[in-house]
Design a protein around this motif. Structure first.
Motif, PDB file in Angstrom:
ATOM      1  N   ALA A 116       0.845  -1.198   0.000  1.00  0.00           N
ATOM      2  CA  ALA A 116       0.000   0.000   0.000  1.00  0.00           C
ATOM      3  C   ALA A 116       0.875   1.240   0.000  1.00  0.00           C
ATOM      4  N   ALA A 117       0.488   2.221  -0.806  1.00  0.00           N
ATOM      5  CA  ALA A 117       1.203   3.497  -0.825  1.00  0.00           C
ATOM      6  C   ALA A 117       1.009   4.254   0.481  1.00  0.00           C
ATOM      7  N   SER A 118      -0.048   3.931   1.215  1.00  0.00           N
ATOM      8  CA  SER A 118      -0.349   4.629   2.464  1.00  0.00           C
ATOM      9  C   SER A 118       0.501   4.147   3.633  1.00  0.00           C
ATOM     10  N   GLN A 119       1.205   3.024   3.452  1.00  0.00           N
ATOM     11  CA  GLN A 119       2.049   2.500   4.513  1.00  0.00           C
ATOM     12  C   GLN A 119       3.511   2.899   4.282  1.00  0.00           C
ATOM     13  N   TYR A 120       4.255   3.043   5.364  1.00  0.00           N
ATOM     14  CA  TYR A 120       5.686   3.303   5.239  1.00  0.00           C
ATOM     15  C   TYR A 120       6.397   2.076   4.669  1.00  0.00           C
ATOM     16  N   TYR A 121       7.523   2.337   4.024  1.00  0.00           N
ATOM     17  CA  TYR A 121       8.340   1.233   3.499  1.00  0.00           C
ATOM     18  C   TYR A 121       8.673   0.238   4.605  1.00  0.00           C
ATOM     19  N   GLU A 122       9.014   0.741   5.783  1.00  0.00           N
ATOM     20  CA  GLU A 122       9.415  -0.120   6.890  1.00  0.00           C
ATOM     21  C   GLU A 122       8.313  -1.086   7.309  1.00  0.00           C
ATOM     22  N   GLU A 123       7.068  -0.782   6.975  1.00  0.00           N
ATOM     23  CA  GLU A 123       5.950  -1.661   7.315  1.00  0.00           C
ATOM     24  C   GLU A 123       5.760  -2.773   6.295  1.00  0.00           C
ATOM     25  N   GLN A 124       6.457  -2.724   5.184  1.00  0.00           N
ATOM     26  CA  GLN A 124       6.286  -3.728   4.130  1.00  0.00           C
ATOM     27  C   GLN A 124       7.634  -4.178   3.561  1.00  0.00           C
ATOM     28  N   ARG A 125       8.616  -4.206   4.442  1.00  0.00           N
ATOM     29  CA  ARG A 125       9.980  -4.516   4.025  1.00  0.00           C
ATOM     30  C   ARG A 125      10.100  -5.927   3.442  1.00  0.00           C
ATOM     31  N   THR A 126       9.498  -6.914   4.075  1.00  0.00           N
ATOM     32  CA  THR A 126       9.627  -8.302   3.606  1.00  0.00           C
ATOM     33  C   THR A 126       8.995  -8.503   2.236  1.00  0.00           C
ATOM     34  N   PRO A 127       7.741  -8.108   2.032  1.00  0.00           N
ATOM     35  CA  PRO A 127       7.184  -8.250   0.676  1.00  0.00           C
ATOM     36  C   PRO A 127       7.919  -7.381  -0.345  1.00  0.00           C
ATOM     37  N   ALA A 128       8.496  -6.270   0.087  1.00  0.00           N
ATOM     38  CA  ALA A 128       9.248  -5.428  -0.840  1.00  0.00           C
ATOM     39  C   ALA A 128      10.475  -6.171  -1.366  1.00  0.00           C
ATOM     40  N   ARG A 129      11.142  -6.942  -0.501  1.00  0.00           N
ATOM     41  CA  ARG A 129      12.304  -7.715  -0.956  1.00  0.00           C
ATOM     42  C   ARG A 129      11.890  -8.718  -2.028  1.00  0.00           C
ATOM     43  N   LYS A 130      10.772  -9.384  -1.802  1.00  0.00           N
ATOM     44  CA  LYS A 130      10.297 -10.369  -2.787  1.00  0.00           C
ATOM     45  C   LYS A 130       9.914  -9.679  -4.099  1.00  0.00           C
ATOM     46  N   ARG A 131       9.210  -8.556  -3.970  1.00  0.00           N
ATOM     47  CA  ARG A 131       8.791  -7.835  -5.180  1.00  0.00           C
ATOM     48  C   ARG A 131      10.008  -7.314  -5.944  1.00  0.00           C
ATOM     49  N   PHE A 220      17.652  12.940  -6.323  1.00  0.00           N
ATOM     50  CA  PHE A 220      16.889  11.750  -5.973  1.00  0.00           C
ATOM     51  C   PHE A 220      16.941  11.575  -4.459  1.00  0.00           C
ATOM     52  N   ASN A 221      15.857  11.063  -3.896  1.00  0.00           N
ATOM     53  CA  ASN A 221      15.808  10.860  -2.448  1.00  0.00           C
ATOM     54  C   ASN A 221      14.816   9.750  -2.123  1.00  0.00           C
ATOM     55  N   GLU A 222      14.734   9.407  -0.846  1.00  0.00           N
ATOM     56  CA  GLU A 222      13.910   8.275  -0.444  1.00  0.00           C
ATOM     57  C   GLU A 222      12.457   8.663  -0.156  1.00  0.00           C
ATOM     58  N   GLU A 223      12.014   9.743  -0.767  1.00  0.00           N
ATOM     59  CA  GLU A 223      10.609  10.148  -0.704  1.00  0.00           C
ATOM     60  C   GLU A 223       9.929  10.017  -2.067  1.00  0.00           C
ATOM     61  N   GLY A 224      10.703   9.861  -3.112  1.00  0.00           N
ATOM     62  CA  GLY A 224      10.156   9.867  -4.465  1.00  0.00           C
ATOM     63  C   GLY A 224       9.896   8.472  -5.006  1.00  0.00           C
ATOM     64  N   ILE A 225       9.824   8.375  -6.323  1.00  0.00           N
ATOM     65  CA  ILE A 225       9.577   7.092  -6.987  1.00  0.00           C
ATOM     66  C   ILE A 225      10.825   6.231  -6.965  1.00  0.00           C
ATOM     67  N   PHE A 226      11.956   6.832  -7.310  1.00  0.00           N
ATOM     68  CA  PHE A 226      13.224   6.110  -7.364  1.00  0.00           C
ATOM     69  C   PHE A 226      13.891   6.209  -5.988  1.00  0.00           C
ATOM     70  N   ARG A 227      13.895   5.111  -5.252  1.00  0.00           N
ATOM     71  CA  ARG A 227      14.470   5.093  -3.905  1.00  0.00           C
ATOM     72  C   ARG A 227      15.557   4.022  -3.834  1.00  0.00           C
ATOM     73  N   HIS A 228      16.653   4.359  -3.183  1.00  0.00           N
ATOM     74  CA  HIS A 228      17.724   3.380  -3.040  1.00  0.00           C
ATOM     75  C   HIS A 228      17.692   2.772  -1.651  1.00  0.00           C
ATOM     76  N   TYR A 229      17.238   1.518  -1.603  1.00  0.00           N
ATOM     77  CA  TYR A 229      17.322   0.710  -0.398  1.00  0.00           C
ATOM     78  C   TYR A 229      18.244  -0.469  -0.731  1.00  0.00           C
ATOM     79  N   PRO A 230      19.426  -0.539  -0.123  1.00  0.00           N
ATOM     80  CA  PRO A 230      20.404  -1.572  -0.506  1.00  0.00           C
ATOM     81  C   PRO A 230      19.838  -2.977  -0.493  1.00  0.00           C
ATOM     82  N   GLU A 231      18.932  -3.271   0.444  1.00  0.00           N
ATOM     83  CA  GLU A 231      18.384  -4.630   0.528  1.00  0.00           C
ATOM     84  C   GLU A 231      17.497  -4.979  -0.682  1.00  0.00           C
TER      85      GLU A 231
END
Length: 235
Positions: A116-131, A220-231
């Motif tokens: 969900a776009a309404s949730q923080y990245y930290e709340e969906q970290r595991t499914p984000a890795r799979k995606r 670029f920053n971690e608020e936009g579309i292109f975000r760099h999360y090393p994991e």
């Protein structure tokens, strides 16, 4: 005409594709929220202004017209700014390519917000890795291969028969992906020589080079579309 671009402050987002076209063409425009704050968008988004009712930014005010959706804005600006070859076929093909870019942008966004776009990245970290793994292994090469072939089928250097807003949008894609997925993009290096060469040429265009070096180009920053999360960019 002086154009008014409406988009959120602090991020490049989807508004950046419109900015690049306006900057490249040397158009007279104002980035309204950056001068007056994000609240200036709200009367439009609440349907309190005359004309078309935008669902979300970006939207462009051109005279009395309000045009929303990135691809629709660029379809309008392209012929007026000399950023699309003449003829209906070329204009329709450009719209098709920009819509495909829009599809790609959604998939990029969903690597860090798969639930969900309404949730923080930290709340969906595991499914984000799979995606993100599926994105890196399947979707990223599929889209990049397609755009590489678009350039090959064009004149080898540009998407259409001459410079267009599609080239500017492809530059933004490559730049954003280099920021968000540097490892994955290094692995694709040999597959996309035309895209790489195009991105370099666009960055060297006088108006674009000046824009990129100016404070108008938000990093670029971690608020936009292109975000760099090393994991999400595993080696």
């Amino acid at each position: 005409m002086r154009y008014e671009l409406y988009y959120w402050t602090g991020i490049q987002g989807r508004g950046e594709y419109v900015r690049l076209a306006l900057e490249d063409a040397g158009a007279d425009y104002i980035d309204v929220a950056r001068e007056r704050g994000d609240n200036v968008l709200m009367p439009f988004l609440r349907g309190k202004r005359e004309g078309a009712w935008p669902f979300a930014p970006p939207f462009l005010k051109a005279g009395r017209m309000v045009i929303a959706q990135t691809a629709a804005i660029l379809a309008y600006l392209g012929p007026r700014l000399g950023l699309v070859p003449g003829g209906l076929s070329a204009e329709i093909y450009a719209q098709q390519l920009q819509q495909t870019i829009s599809d790609f942008i959604v998939e990029i966004h969903d690597t860090h917000h798969p639930i969900a776009a309404s949730q923080y990245y930290e709340e969906q970290r595991t499914p984000a890795r799979k995606r993100a793994q599926v994105f890196r292994d399947e979707r990223l090469p599929k889209f990049l291969d397609y755009f590489e072939q678009v350039l090959e089928r064009g004149n080898g250097r540009q998407a259409l028969s001459r410079h267009s807003y599609i080239d500017l949008s492809l530059f933004q894609l490559v730049a954003g992906l280099d920021y968000a997925f540097p490892n994955a993009m290094r692995r694709t290096q040999k597959r996309i020589p035309r895209l790489r060469a195009l991105a370099k040429r666009i960055a060297e265009r006088p108006n674009i080079a000046a824009y990129l070096a100016s404070p108008r180009r938000i990093p670029f920053n971690e608020e936009g579309i292109f975000r760099h999360y090393p994991e999400l960019d595993a080696r």
